[in-house]
Design a protein around this motif. Structure first.
Motif: not given
Length: 331
Positions: A51-52, A55-56, A58-59, A189-192, A194
């Motif tokens: 998951p971590m 997230q990267r 995705a950014s 990066v803040d997930p909110t 994305l």
């Protein structure tokens, strides 16, 4: 006669097929790089680490696509392949916003601001600057598009000078915080943000894709575009605003990456095998994804995060920029 027509059709089919094959290979390479980044060294604790890393990824996907598309579009309307949207002063304005906030409010107050609010302020400031600049350039009598570039350079120097002055007089601890914010990072990066960024990037990319034929005409130059029935002034204004949106969102999300767009855009022109935007744009986006995700994987697993990915990208992009200038000077 029939043989000549047949050979012409075969040649046209080959020109159409080769870009598709290259795009397919690039897409497979991008998927492979993403899967490798998600799985290397994470199989023992995949449920925790994936998951971590996702997230990267995705950014990096959002930033890579946004910067690649905006750079290709900007080079199309300026008819110059050594220019990027960053030359309009976005990076300097971002640095000024970060420095001013910490200078007047302090590190504690700035860190306490909710990420969505900070993101909205930064994007709004960059978009307002862009709108005022474009409105001034295109609102009155027709002016040269290079005036946008010149004014952007002047504003960038002005913003950078103010930022440098404030950085010299602030507390050393606050200065370290400012410096940390001026380097692009995909680890914080803040997930909110994305989902919001994904919606903005996807919406602009849909508009760009629907306009790719008009973009091909714009690439022919103003006179040819007007002759072929394209409202050059209005379309140029629209493209520049799209560039401003993409660059503002990517910069506010991870920080400034000045030369990355120059690197992937010029590489895309070499790899695509076509000048059509329907080929060049996805090629640039896929190359951006491969570069960012692959670079982050090498950075984490080979260099142990001893440096920041943006530093390496800026170094390579700067070399490409110098080579383009030297090659253009020889011509």
């Amino acid at each position: 006669m029939l043989a000549d027509n047949a050979s012409t059709l075969v040649a046209a089919e080959r020109r159409t097929t080769r870009p598709r094959v290259r795009l397919a290979l690039l897409a497979l390479a991008a998927v492979g790089v993403v899967l490798a980044y998600l799985t290397i060294g994470a199989l023992d604790a995949f449920a925790l680490i994936a998951p971590m890393r996702a997230q990267r990824v995705a950014s990096m996907l959002l930033v890579g696509i946004a910067i690649a598309v905006s750079t290709v579009l900007f080079q199309t309307v300026t008819e110059n392949r050594i220019l990027t949207p960053a030359i309009m002063g976005f990076d300097s304005l971002y640095a000024l916003i970060q420095t001013t906030a910490i200078f007047f409010l302090g590190t504690t107050a700035v860190i306490g601001v909710a990420p969505p609010l900070r993101f909205a302020i930064e994007v709004a400031a960059m978009l307002v600057m862009s709108f005022l600049l474009f409105r001034w350039i295109f609102g009155g009598p027709r002016r040269s598009l290079y005036l946008v570039v010149l004014v952007g350079i002047v504003l960038g120097v002005f913003f950078r000078s103010i930022s440098t002055f404030m950085q010299r007089v602030i507390d050393p601890n606050d200065f370290l915080v400012v410096q940390d914010r001026l380097f692009a990072s995909f680890n914080a990066v803040d997930p909110t943000l994305l989902a919001l960024c994904a919606a903005v990037v996807a919406g602009t990319c849909v508009w760009v894709w629907r306009s790719h034929r008009e973009l091909d005409v714009l690439a022919l130059g103003r006179e040819n575009a007007v002759t072929l029935g394209v409202d050059h002034r209005r379309r140029t204004m629209s493209v520049l605003l799209v560039c401003a949106v993409l660059v503002s969102v990517s910069t506010a999300l991870v920080g400034p990456i000045t030369f990355f767009g120059l690197l992937v855009a010029n590489l895309a022109y070499q790899v695509a095998g076509s000048h059509r935007h329907a080929v060049v744009l996805p090629t640039a986006a896929l190359l951006a994804v491969i570069t960012l995700v692959g670079g982050q994987a090498v950075l984490e697993h080979v260099f142990g995060l001893d440096t920041v990915l943006s530093v390496i990208i800026e170094f390579l992009g700067g070399i490409v920029f110098i080579l383009l200038l030297v090659r253009g000077g020889r011509r």
